[in-house]
Design an enzyme around this catalytic site. Sequence first.
Site, PDB file in Angstrom:
ATOM      1  CG  ASP A 254       1.608  -3.251   5.783  1.00 46.25           C
ATOM      2  OD1 ASP A 254       2.533  -4.065   5.549  1.00 46.25           O
ATOM      3  OD2 ASP A 254       0.478  -3.359   5.255  1.00 46.25           O
TER       4      ASP A 254
HETATM    5  C1  BGC Z   1       1.174  -6.227   3.365  1.00 49.01           C
HETATM    6  C2  BGC Z   1       1.174  -6.950   4.695  1.00 49.01           C
HETATM    7  C3  BGC Z   1       2.320  -7.930   4.724  1.00 49.01           C
HETATM    8  C4  BGC Z   1       3.611  -7.185   4.478  1.00 49.01           C
HETATM    9  C5  BGC Z   1       4.824  -8.087   4.476  1.00 49.01           C
HETATM   10  C6  BGC Z   1       2.520  -5.634   3.035  1.00 49.01           C
HETATM   11  O1  BGC Z   1       2.558  -5.135   1.737  1.00 49.01           O
HETATM   12  O2  BGC Z   1       0.198  -5.214   3.393  1.00 49.01           O
HETATM   13  O3  BGC Z   1      -0.041  -7.613   4.892  1.00 49.01           O
HETATM   14  O4  BGC Z   1       2.337  -8.601   5.951  1.00 49.01           O
HETATM   15  O5  BGC Z   1       3.544  -6.568   3.189  1.00 49.01           O
HETATM   16  O6  BGC Z   1       4.814  -8.924   3.373  1.00 49.01           O
END
Ligand code: BGC
Length: 856
Positions: A254
Amino acid sequence: MTQTSATIPGPQETGAEESTATTPSGSLDEFRALAASLPLTERVQLLTGQTAWRLYANEAIGLQSIAVSDGPVGVRGTGEIAGASSALMPSPSALAATWDLAAAHRAGELFASEARRLGVDVVLAPQVNIQRTPVGGRHFECYSEDPLLTSAIAGAVVASMQAHGVAACLKHFIANDSETARTVYVSEVDEQTLREVYLAPFEHLVKDVGVWSIMAAYNGVDAAGKASPMTDHHHLLTELLKDELGFDGVVVSDWMATRSTVASANGGLDLIMPGPGGPWEERLLDAVRGGAVSEDTINDKVARILLLAHRVGRLAPAAPIPAEPREDDERFIRTLAAQSMVVLRGEGTLPLVSTPQSIALIGPNAVSAYVLGGGSSTVNPHHIVDPLEGLRTAYPNSDITLLRGGSARVHTPPAAPGVLVSATGAASVGPTVTIKAADGNVLSEHVASSWNGWFNELPDAAASVTLSGAFRLTQAGTHRLDLGSVGTYRFSLDGETIASSDEFADENVILNSSANSPAGVGATITIQEPRDVPFSVELTVIDAGGYGRFVRADLRHLPPGEDTDAEIAAAVAAAASADLAVVIVGTNAEVESEGWDRRSLALPGRQDELVERVLDVAPHAVIVINAGAPVLLPWLNRAKTVLWAWFPGQECGHSLADVLRGVTEPAGRLPWTLPAREDDVPVPHALPDDAMRVIYSEGVHVGYRGWERSGATPAAPFGFGLGWTTWRYDEAVLTALPDGALEIAVTVTNVGEMPGSEVVQAYVTSTAQLPEGVDRPVRWLAGFDRVTAAPGRSTTATIRVPSRALEVWHKANWHRPSGLYEFEVGRSIRDPRITLTYELPEREETGSAGEVSIPS
Ligand code: BGC
């Protein structure tokens, strides 16, 4: 909704002729040699993103840059196409509420065509975390409280997306079910619960659908006696996901989640996002040279990225074929949003048989519909059809009055156009922006031509930004002026410092807090004459790593005269005199978002009072709930027509009008439980304990299973939804299939007056003896099928109960306890219509692989 055939060629088809001799057929082993052929520096380079949304290319081996993009309600794009907008679907829970695999399949096609249109190869969706608590900030992004429904919907989405050569990235692996302190907490889950509930959708998507990438979550997990941040978790990423389940795709972190170098590299993570930067790059190179990480480990990661590139057509000679949006996208989104609406109360008002001459359209969410939840899932929609436009189009000759009935905002609203003026006093839409270097020298100054509270057009030398100008107050009376900011700031009004903060902020402000909707600080000012109130906001530039550098300042203004009593009274009067009152209440961007969990299930503001008072004078009012996750509806049983309308996406107003007019049946069934009282909720909050642990002490009794255990009565149970016709359950026949699954054929008859769809659900309870220490839910979903019939017609639903639905996890294996199983077939978990029993024999010959039958 019919399942449509594939129209976008996948990469395998595109380069087929030239590639027969050279293109590998797609197994991981085939890419290891190619990976190993690259110099080590180039291999390591490929393992961190080149930007927030792109991976590195490598010309020597024909690898093009892979583009990734959020998220579960549409495809946002990489930001590289100026002004790009996207198709905005209803929230994922709405898709699950259809229980319609053909709709999920069509949603997957939409993801694929949108991705190709926007140059995206990997969509960071779907999100298959389980709705463990209704207050979870990302509840609306998830499908359901139930793993089987989640698996089925996600499976259809991913299968059709990937059939068109666009990768899904399943997220967030694993036990990432709440937002509070989300980069810090450790989820403590017993192994049986992990396997049976939280892992189940991931397992299905890996083993049965073959998903191409998975995102490792921010949180840590303590499971099977092994505790570690998810991005380092060797047991869960390598032993379980890759070795045991056979996942051959890419495990991506993530965004900004990874803190370690060696532990994450050896744990099983393949790709760090975003980039550049982060804990790999040079440090990983050093770790390989020093022997802490082996070259084989690096080659495996690179091979996975090459296989992904091959799958999405980014490895020569194949190339992805751009796809235009399908012509019927709008129609699909419109129908999906209408079809997903759940009728919670339906005493005959809908569909409307005649055109109302006058309509009172009432409520904070009637004025400002919340069409998508907050956070990384946000897209810039092609357009939004608001409720007023939808009703006006459907009822061009009706007299429609729109009234808010009081604010539901938590914060002071953004300053309206014309209120902000620049430092020179010129009317403007934004303040004067002065960008300064660390030594205080002015680097540039301009008047902002728009202002949405975020500013990131900053030269490298920028260290601080000052916003200056005035609030132009034209009405005598009391005004509220607020700043919503994060990090270090000083806010002055009329030359005096009103508030300041010296809180250091970095990427955690995005990852872990409410940067989306910061609390306000400010002052109340009473004026007799119109006047400009000068302000200045001094802000320190926040360096949020891969999220870039920015400052954050919402400039907010509440003029005098907001009088909720008067607004409610006006709305009630309009409802009393109109032919039809439609009241739209719900949550908003300040309430439901990624980044935080809710503290209460109540509707914000005085919306309950608004509904109660409208119902006093207009008992037939149609009440519409515009929210993603459960809210309490204390007036539910007084209302005759109540529709749960989710975050409906870009066609919101048309979808609502279609339901009112009878064009589309609101055929949704709740994929979660709607509580009547906060005290009844099995997992009422999402807060970590003092040791920053989130303990999954409810075990397998998640969501509706917790309600079954406590026996409490919810406002509406799991699976509930009335639709607009009525159904008779005629008979059900159970057959054991050779592969260990069961099939239940259920004949139902539409005994109402409208054509409609029924979601026939099978729940199971069992008295089979369990191995010691194994716990089972009181009752759980075993399968479902959705059928459609004209009035007076019968049809047969075919429910497949997979072998797994009867299995329990114990001592590192699946077991199918023999004994008595009772299947309740019906309209919701609390509305069984036919009961069947099945004696699972001892030592069955058939069953799912690895299953052991336990004699009772
Ligand atoms: C979120 C993800 C997301 C990623 C990119 C993160 O903060 O938890 O779900 O895909 O950011 O935006």
